[in-house]
Write a protein that holds these residues in place. Structure first.
Motif, mmCIF file in Angstrom:
data_model
loop_
_atom_site.group_PDB
_atom_site.id
_atom_site.type_symbol
_atom_site.label_atom_id
_atom_site.label_comp_id
_atom_site.label_asym_id
_atom_site.label_seq_id
_atom_site.Cartn_x
_atom_site.Cartn_y
_atom_site.Cartn_z
ATOM 1 N N VAL A 48 -21.022 -63.909 -46.587
ATOM 2 C CA VAL A 48 -19.797 -64.422 -47.184
ATOM 3 C C VAL A 48 -18.725 -64.533 -46.109
ATOM 4 O O VAL A 48 -18.457 -63.556 -45.391
ATOM 5 N N LEU A 110 -19.444 -65.493 -57.609
ATOM 6 C CA LEU A 110 -20.408 -65.728 -56.534
ATOM 7 C C LEU A 110 -21.754 -66.171 -57.108
ATOM 8 O O LEU A 110 -22.151 -65.736 -58.186
ATOM 9 N N VAL A 118 -20.193 -59.471 -45.204
ATOM 10 C CA VAL A 118 -18.937 -60.138 -45.526
ATOM 11 C C VAL A 118 -18.099 -60.153 -44.257
ATOM 12 O O VAL A 118 -17.843 -59.101 -43.661
#
Length: 258
Positions: A48, A110, A118
């Motif tokens: 992410v 998500l 992340v």
């Protein structure tokens, strides 16, 4: 990716140039973050890019993590539009998602239940302390065992180190003044005013103004000690700085193999 007939790329280039007004070591910070990610993650990692903006980190991650899947998350409709118009889906490797990190249920948006990493740059300092603490708890639940968080940002020295704080502030001001003295230089405000004047941007700019109204009322700047303590409190096993230039840091947090 980049093509000569895509006018959106000029805005990406101008974005990079104005960001370097504030972050003269920006590319070095990106390199460190992606070096750590490449050494720490499986080849098929799901990553992410949190508060991705127009995808500066995503753009650089694509060749450095050549088989990873990237989920680029931001609230800003203007920057997300720029990301989609320039990077696109990168042959199915990138997905763009609008989400508000101050909303308690943002992770439900998500497309996956868990991720391997992340990464975030120059963004999380905007979150008030209570939102940052909650966010890191959510990331600990989101990230697979052994996964990582990498946050590259300005993280102020604690108040008990006034000399360090003053050094960081005066050095940053000097860099800014020198950069802005260059011909054609523009800062953050200049870039946004120029974008707002472009035909067809009024609706997106109005949406952006509404979405970020809270920021003017709750300006925050999370210090290094708060960032580290919040990650440790969330349950991350190892937390420390992997790169630093004054108060510009890359903070790495690793979840245990539990």
């Amino acid at each position: 990716m980049k093509t000569d007939d895509n006018p959106w790329w000029a805005w990406r280039q101008r974005w990079d140039q104005q960001q370097e007004v504030y972050l003269p070591y920006r590319e070095q910070r990106f390199d460190v973050m992606l070096d750590v990610a490449a050494q720490s993650l499986p080849a098929d990692a799901v990553v992410v890019d949190l508060c991705c903006g127009l995808g500066s980190l995503t753009e650089r991650a694509l060749p450095r993590l050549p088989t990873a899947r990237l989920i680029a998350v931001d609230l800003d409709p203007v920057l997300l539009r720029l990301g989609r118009e320039t990077i696109g889906d990168a042959d199915g490797r990138v997905e763009w998602l609008q989400a508000d990190l101050t909303a308690a249920d943002w992770t439900s948006r998500l497309p996956v239940e868990h991720v391997d990493a992340v990464l975030s740059t120059t963004a999380l300092h905007y979150l008030p302390a209570e939102d940052l603490v909650r966010l890191y708890r959510q990331l600990h639940q989101l990230i697979n065992p052994g996964g990582i968080v990498l946050n590259g940002d300005h993280m102020a020295y604690p108040a008990r180190l006034p000399t360090f704080r003053a050094l960081a502030e005066t050095t940053g001001s000097r860099w800014y003044d020198q950069a802005m003295a260059a011909p054609g230089a523009e800062n953050f405000g200049d870039w946004w005013r120029a974008v707002a004047d472009q035909p067809g941007m009024a609706e997106l700019m109005a949406e952006r103004e509404q979405l970020f109204a809270w920021r003017a009322r709750r300006e925050a700047s999370a210090e290094y000690l708060l960032q580290r303590a919040a990650l440790e409190e969330a349950g991350f096993r190892e937390v420390d700085t992997v790169w630093q230039h004054l108060d510009n840091r890359v903070l790495l947090a690793r979840r245990g193999n539990d």
